[in-house]
Design an enzyme around this catalytic site. Sequence first.
Site, PDB file in Angstrom:
ATOM      1  N   ASP A  84     -42.625 -21.356  46.536  1.00  0.00           N
ATOM      2  CA  ASP A  84     -42.388 -22.478  47.452  1.00  0.00           C
ATOM      3  C   ASP A  84     -41.709 -22.007  48.725  1.00  0.00           C
ATOM      4  O   ASP A  84     -40.515 -21.692  48.722  1.00  0.00           O
ATOM      5  CB  ASP A  84     -41.479 -23.513  46.760  1.00  0.00           C
ATOM      6  CG  ASP A  84     -42.256 -24.403  45.811  1.00  0.00           C
ATOM      7  OD1 ASP A  84     -43.342 -24.869  46.184  1.00  0.00           O
ATOM      8  OD2 ASP A  84     -41.758 -24.650  44.688  1.00  0.00           O
TER       9      ASP A  84
ATOM     10  N   GLY B 200     -39.886 -30.616  49.439  1.00  0.00           N
ATOM     11  CA  GLY B 200     -38.628 -30.219  50.064  1.00  0.00           C
ATOM     12  C   GLY B 200     -37.573 -29.793  49.055  1.00  0.00           C
ATOM     13  O   GLY B 200     -36.727 -28.961  49.351  1.00  0.00           O
TER      14      GLY B 200
ATOM     15  N   MET C 258     -40.413 -22.895  52.383  1.00  0.00           N
ATOM     16  CA  MET C 258     -39.999 -24.063  53.190  1.00  0.00           C
ATOM     17  C   MET C 258     -39.333 -23.582  54.478  1.00  0.00           C
ATOM     18  O   MET C 258     -38.500 -22.677  54.438  1.00  0.00           O
ATOM     19  CB  MET C 258     -38.999 -24.905  52.409  1.00  0.00           C
ATOM     20  CG  MET C 258     -39.511 -25.366  51.065  1.00  0.00           C
ATOM     21  SD  MET C 258     -38.225 -26.271  50.197  1.00  0.00           S
ATOM     22  CE  MET C 258     -39.098 -26.727  48.707  1.00  0.00           C
TER      23      MET C 258
ATOM     24  N   MET D 280     -44.937 -24.772  52.778  1.00  0.00           N
ATOM     25  CA  MET D 280     -44.461 -26.055  53.337  1.00  0.00           C
ATOM     26  C   MET D 280     -43.873 -25.729  54.700  1.00  0.00           C
ATOM     27  O   MET D 280     -42.656 -25.811  54.926  1.00  0.00           O
ATOM     28  CB  MET D 280     -43.412 -26.669  52.393  1.00  0.00           C
ATOM     29  CG  MET D 280     -44.041 -27.244  51.137  1.00  0.00           C
ATOM     30  SD  MET D 280     -42.825 -27.507  49.841  1.00  0.00           S
ATOM     31  CE  MET D 280     -42.809 -25.888  49.088  1.00  0.00           C
TER      32      MET D 280
ATOM     33  N   MET E   8     -49.252 -33.292  45.655  1.00  0.00           N
ATOM     34  CA  MET E   8     -47.796 -33.396  45.504  1.00  0.00           C
ATOM     35  C   MET E   8     -47.480 -34.677  44.744  1.00  0.00           C
ATOM     36  O   MET E   8     -47.938 -35.765  45.114  1.00  0.00           O
ATOM     37  CB  MET E   8     -47.098 -33.458  46.869  1.00  0.00           C
ATOM     38  CG  MET E   8     -47.123 -32.175  47.676  1.00  0.00           C
ATOM     39  SD  MET E   8     -46.575 -30.695  46.814  1.00  0.00           S
ATOM     40  CE  MET E   8     -44.910 -31.146  46.306  1.00  0.00           C
TER      41      MET E   8
ATOM     42  N   HIS F 112     -47.306 -21.712  48.063  1.00  0.00           N
ATOM     43  CA  HIS F 112     -47.298 -23.089  48.586  1.00  0.00           C
ATOM     44  C   HIS F 112     -46.506 -23.093  49.886  1.00  0.00           C
ATOM     45  O   HIS F 112     -45.276 -23.040  49.863  1.00  0.00           O
ATOM     46  CB  HIS F 112     -46.667 -24.010  47.527  1.00  0.00           C
ATOM     47  CG  HIS F 112     -46.544 -25.429  47.954  1.00  0.00           C
ATOM     48  ND1 HIS F 112     -45.774 -26.345  47.262  1.00  0.00           N
ATOM     49  CD2 HIS F 112     -47.086 -26.122  48.995  1.00  0.00           C
ATOM     50  CE1 HIS F 112     -45.851 -27.529  47.855  1.00  0.00           C
ATOM     51  NE2 HIS F 112     -46.630 -27.411  48.917  1.00  0.00           N
TER      52      HIS F 112
ATOM     53  N   HIS G  68     -45.405 -19.785  41.036  1.00  0.00           N
ATOM     54  CA  HIS G  68     -45.510 -20.701  42.174  1.00  0.00           C
ATOM     55  C   HIS G  68     -44.407 -20.358  43.178  1.00  0.00           C
ATOM     56  O   HIS G  68     -43.223 -20.374  42.842  1.00  0.00           O
ATOM     57  CB  HIS G  68     -45.387 -22.139  41.677  1.00  0.00           C
ATOM     58  CG  HIS G  68     -45.616 -23.163  42.725  1.00  0.00           C
ATOM     59  ND1 HIS G  68     -46.875 -23.503  43.173  1.00  0.00           N
ATOM     60  CD2 HIS G  68     -44.754 -23.935  43.429  1.00  0.00           C
ATOM     61  CE1 HIS G  68     -46.772 -24.450  44.094  1.00  0.00           C
ATOM     62  NE2 HIS G  68     -45.492 -24.728  44.277  1.00  0.00           N
TER      63      HIS G  68
ATOM     64  N   SER H 274     -42.221 -22.706  39.231  1.00  0.00           N
ATOM     65  CA  SER H 274     -41.771 -22.515  40.614  1.00  0.00           C
ATOM     66  C   SER H 274     -40.448 -21.776  40.635  1.00  0.00           C
ATOM     67  O   SER H 274     -39.442 -22.265  40.096  1.00  0.00           O
ATOM     68  CB  SER H 274     -41.596 -23.869  41.301  1.00  0.00           C
ATOM     69  OG  SER H 274     -40.866 -23.670  42.500  1.00  0.00           O
TER      70      SER H 274
ATOM     71  N   ASP I  32     -47.943 -30.789  41.609  1.00  0.00           N
ATOM     72  CA  ASP I  32     -46.677 -30.148  41.939  1.00  0.00           C
ATOM     73  C   ASP I  32     -45.584 -31.195  42.151  1.00  0.00           C
ATOM     74  O   ASP I  32     -45.652 -31.989  43.086  1.00  0.00           O
ATOM     75  CB  ASP I  32     -46.860 -29.308  43.207  1.00  0.00           C
ATOM     76  CG  ASP I  32     -45.610 -28.516  43.559  1.00  0.00           C
ATOM     77  OD1 ASP I  32     -44.643 -28.525  42.771  1.00  0.00           O
ATOM     78  OD2 ASP I  32     -45.616 -27.880  44.629  1.00  0.00           O
TER      79      ASP I  32
HETATM   80  C1  DX5 Z   1     -41.280 -29.302  46.051  1.00  0.00           C
HETATM   81  C2  DX5 Z   1     -41.897 -28.006  45.584  1.00  0.00           C
HETATM   82  C3  DX5 Z   1     -42.138 -27.997  44.114  1.00  0.00           C
HETATM   83  C4  DX5 Z   1     -40.887 -28.107  43.313  1.00  0.00           C
HETATM   84  C5  DX5 Z   1     -41.177 -28.294  41.872  1.00  0.00           C
HETATM   85  O1  DX5 Z   1     -41.130 -29.272  47.402  1.00  0.00           O
HETATM   86  O2  DX5 Z   1     -43.129 -27.785  46.217  1.00  0.00           O
HETATM   87  O3  DX5 Z   1     -42.889 -26.859  43.739  1.00  0.00           O
HETATM   88  O4  DX5 Z   1     -40.070 -27.016  43.465  1.00  0.00           O
HETATM   89  O5  DX5 Z   1     -39.956 -28.472  41.239  1.00  0.00           O
HETATM   90  P1  DX5 Z   1     -39.766 -29.547  40.084  1.00  0.00           P
HETATM   91  O6  DX5 Z   1     -40.704 -29.161  38.986  1.00  0.00           O
HETATM   92  O7  DX5 Z   1     -38.340 -29.403  39.734  1.00  0.00           O
HETATM   93  O8  DX5 Z   1     -40.119 -30.890  40.671  1.00  0.00           O
HETATM   94 ZN    ZN Z   2     -44.575 -26.254  45.353  1.00  0.00          ZN
END
Ligand code: DX5
Ligand code: ZN
Length: 219
Positions: free
Chosen positions: A34, A141, A36, A67, A136, A65, A32, A7, A174
């Site tokens: 992310d 977050g 948000m 969110m 998850m 992903h 990946h 990620s 994840d």
């Molecule tokens: C959380 C994200 C994850 C996260 C993973 O909200 O969707 O992808 O960044 O990071 P680690 O591996 O540090 O938990």
């Molecule tokens: Zn993620």
Amino acid sequence: MKQLAPSILSADFSRLGDSVAQIEKGGAHLIHVDVMDGHFVPNISFGAAVMKSLVGKTSMPFDVHLMIENPDTYLEDFVTPQTEYISVHAEASKHLHRTIQHIKAQGVKAGVTLNPSTPLSVLDYVYEDLDLVMLMSVNPGFGGQKFIPQTIRKAKDLVKIREERGLDFKIEIDGGVNLKNIKELSEAGVEIFVAGSAVFGAEDVVQRTEEFVKLLADE
Ligand code: DX5
Ligand code: ZN
């Protein structure tokens, strides 16, 4: 084949291109991404423009992903020649079946993500349409959180459902994945592993990626 999806949330954004080159050198399979929005999750990361800046800079496909609330409004923004998966949260989509069809209509593989407390049963009538289910293993977050162990049972339950129904969607996990727990997760049936802080928090990111990839190759 088991796949590692580092990620970039945990990468140094001031040198994102270099970070991506490091994980590619280490043999990572997917990036990946992310996204948000500060509404669905209590944090804002980055949007499509940042992801698009990586198109052509790497040959790794994107594992997006989302969110975000109202994912349908923004789906098209994340469609690029390198986008392999777009996953939305079941909790954020009012009409999940429609959203899945919307993703697939873009020529992209459709994934649905479930928060740790969301039961698998919300997917009961859409499994047939899915290319990916992402579980998850932290509350979304933030990177760097602790793995929630009940997710292993959830993954095993999901494997059973997939078998019973003769389906072939991929299972991704994840949050809080590290070199210590990845083997148990793999044995539970998980195929795609997101790792943020465990990859980008290492002093030598290339070497750490190689370690992960090697562990998965042995599986
Ligand atoms: C959380 C994200 C994850 C996260 C993973 O909200 O969707 O992808 O960044 O990071 P680690 O591996 O540090 O938990
Ligand atoms: Zn993620």
